[in-house]
Scaffold this motif. Sequence first.
Motif, PDB file in Angstrom:
ATOM      1  N   VAL A 214      20.556  46.315  58.791  1.00 36.13           N
ATOM      2  CA  VAL A 214      20.511  46.619  60.214  1.00 36.13           C
ATOM      3  C   VAL A 214      21.386  45.617  60.960  1.00 36.13           C
ATOM      4  O   VAL A 214      21.230  44.408  60.785  1.00 36.13           O
ATOM      5  CB  VAL A 214      19.068  46.570  60.751  1.00 36.13           C
ATOM      6  CG1 VAL A 214      19.058  46.667  62.270  1.00 36.13           C
ATOM      7  CG2 VAL A 214      18.234  47.699  60.152  1.00 36.13           C
ATOM      8  N   VAL A 215      22.305  46.118  61.762  1.00 35.50           N
ATOM      9  CA  VAL A 215      23.207  45.285  62.553  1.00 35.50           C
ATOM     10  C   VAL A 215      22.858  45.467  64.024  1.00 35.50           C
ATOM     11  O   VAL A 215      22.844  46.591  64.534  1.00 35.50           O
ATOM     12  CB  VAL A 215      24.683  45.658  62.313  1.00 35.50           C
ATOM     13  CG1 VAL A 215      25.601  44.775  63.164  1.00 35.50           C
ATOM     14  CG2 VAL A 215      25.028  45.530  60.837  1.00 35.50           C
ATOM     15  N   ILE A 216      22.579  44.357  64.703  1.00 38.20           N
ATOM     16  CA  ILE A 216      22.248  44.377  66.130  1.00 38.20           C
ATOM     17  C   ILE A 216      23.375  43.714  66.908  1.00 38.20           C
ATOM     18  O   ILE A 216      23.786  42.597  66.586  1.00 38.20           O
ATOM     19  CB  ILE A 216      20.930  43.633  66.403  1.00 38.20           C
ATOM     20  CG1 ILE A 216      19.760  44.342  65.714  1.00 38.20           C
ATOM     21  CG2 ILE A 216      20.664  43.535  67.902  1.00 38.20           C
ATOM     22  CD1 ILE A 216      18.471  43.560  65.761  1.00 38.20           C
ATOM     23  N   ILE A 253      22.030  49.980  70.500  1.00 36.89           N
ATOM     24  CA  ILE A 253      22.179  48.531  70.374  1.00 36.89           C
ATOM     25  C   ILE A 253      22.658  48.097  68.980  1.00 36.89           C
ATOM     26  O   ILE A 253      22.768  46.895  68.722  1.00 36.89           O
ATOM     27  CB  ILE A 253      20.858  47.810  70.695  1.00 36.89           C
ATOM     28  CG1 ILE A 253      19.779  48.178  69.674  1.00 36.89           C
ATOM     29  CG2 ILE A 253      20.408  48.133  72.116  1.00 36.89           C
ATOM     30  CD1 ILE A 253      18.553  47.291  69.758  1.00 36.89           C
ATOM     31  N   GLY A 254      22.941  49.048  68.111  1.00 37.84           N
ATOM     32  CA  GLY A 254      23.384  48.640  66.785  1.00 37.84           C
ATOM     33  C   GLY A 254      23.444  49.808  65.831  1.00 37.84           C
ATOM     34  O   GLY A 254      23.484  50.972  66.245  1.00 37.84           O
ATOM     35  N   LEU A 266      26.765  38.423  68.471  1.00 33.30           N
ATOM     36  CA  LEU A 266      27.041  38.236  69.884  1.00 33.30           C
ATOM     37  C   LEU A 266      28.543  38.098  70.034  1.00 33.30           C
ATOM     38  O   LEU A 266      29.142  37.167  69.480  1.00 33.30           O
ATOM     39  CB  LEU A 266      26.327  36.999  70.426  1.00 33.30           C
ATOM     40  CG  LEU A 266      26.569  36.686  71.912  1.00 33.30           C
ATOM     41  CD1 LEU A 266      26.073  37.816  72.791  1.00 33.30           C
ATOM     42  CD2 LEU A 266      25.922  35.367  72.302  1.00 33.30           C
ATOM     43  N   GLU A 267      29.169  39.044  70.723  1.00 36.33           N
ATOM     44  CA  GLU A 267      30.629  39.092  70.858  1.00 36.33           C
ATOM     45  C   GLU A 267      31.300  39.067  69.492  1.00 36.33           C
ATOM     46  O   GLU A 267      32.329  38.424  69.284  1.00 36.33           O
ATOM     47  CB  GLU A 267      31.125  37.936  71.736  1.00 36.33           C
ATOM     48  CG  GLU A 267      30.606  38.011  73.161  1.00 36.33           C
ATOM     49  CD  GLU A 267      31.098  36.863  74.024  1.00 36.33           C
ATOM     50  OE1 GLU A 267      31.705  35.923  73.456  1.00 36.33           O
ATOM     51  OE2 GLU A 267      30.873  36.912  75.239  1.00 36.33           O
ATOM     52  N   GLY A 268      30.685  39.746  68.537  1.00 42.49           N
ATOM     53  CA  GLY A 268      31.246  39.892  67.202  1.00 42.49           C
ATOM     54  C   GLY A 268      30.963  38.756  66.245  1.00 42.49           C
ATOM     55  O   GLY A 268      31.285  38.854  65.057  1.00 42.49           O
TER      56      GLY A 268
END
Length: 280
Positions: A214-216, A253-254, A266-268
């Motif tokens: 899972v990527v947020i 969101i992801g 956060l910003e990649g």
Amino acid sequence: MLLRYGAQSMRLSELGELGLLAELERRGLARDIEHDAASLQGGVVVTQDALVEGVHFRLDWISWRDLGWRAAAVNLSDLAASGADAEGLVVTLAAPGDTRVEDVLELYAGLGEPGVPVVGGDTTRAAELVLSVTAVGRSARVPGRAGAQPGDTLVVTGPLGAAGAAFRNESFVRPPLRLREGRELAVSAHALLDVSDGLAVDAAHMAARSSCRVVIELDRVPLAESAQLEDLAFGEDYELLAAVAEPTRFAEIGRCEEGEGVEVLLEGAPYELGGWEHFR
């Protein structure tokens, strides 16, 4: 993880809530406990949460009526995450004998505010206030935590961080009710749960049960008024987090990918975001 016995035996503070649940499952002492609520025959859904004075609330930070709402709402949130219609609450109240009756009446008035009736329960004496609520409902489809798939989009039903921001100011906010949104998402969501232990921790539950990564993306997470990013680790927001294959009206969101675990960006760039775990 194997438990050790004797003088060197492991403590709950070492094992943690998730480790305890895993051990109960491994030993066959509990089953089907991986979701927000228990799904029984006939579409019946049951959940239970306890609020303990000094652990989950302080009476100098919250009114008795708001405490009642909170006790109802945190349980109804589990029903929402199950796509359920709520039918009733069973309430156990443990309180000191010198508790004022008018305070208890306010507590039950708050319990009734969400519109789900109290249909039973118990009362007993205790040194500190403990409020345990069981919520019962019915659902045509319970997505659970285990169905997220690579390619799914992660969505959340509302802004996060309000609870953490309030706690920093020595107060509590009323948890939202998301029963309608839960029923809407449950129709097609691959996985669905509520955000109670912190965004990263709850996303990790989904990742572990679904065997995916899972990527947020924090840049896309809606923040409550006055909330900061670190408030996302506090938990107790009780919005719903879902993995969906098709677009919805909720904030994206992801995403879910092949792999395991949770990556918070956060910003990649990687961002460390903690969360709440009982006993630790």
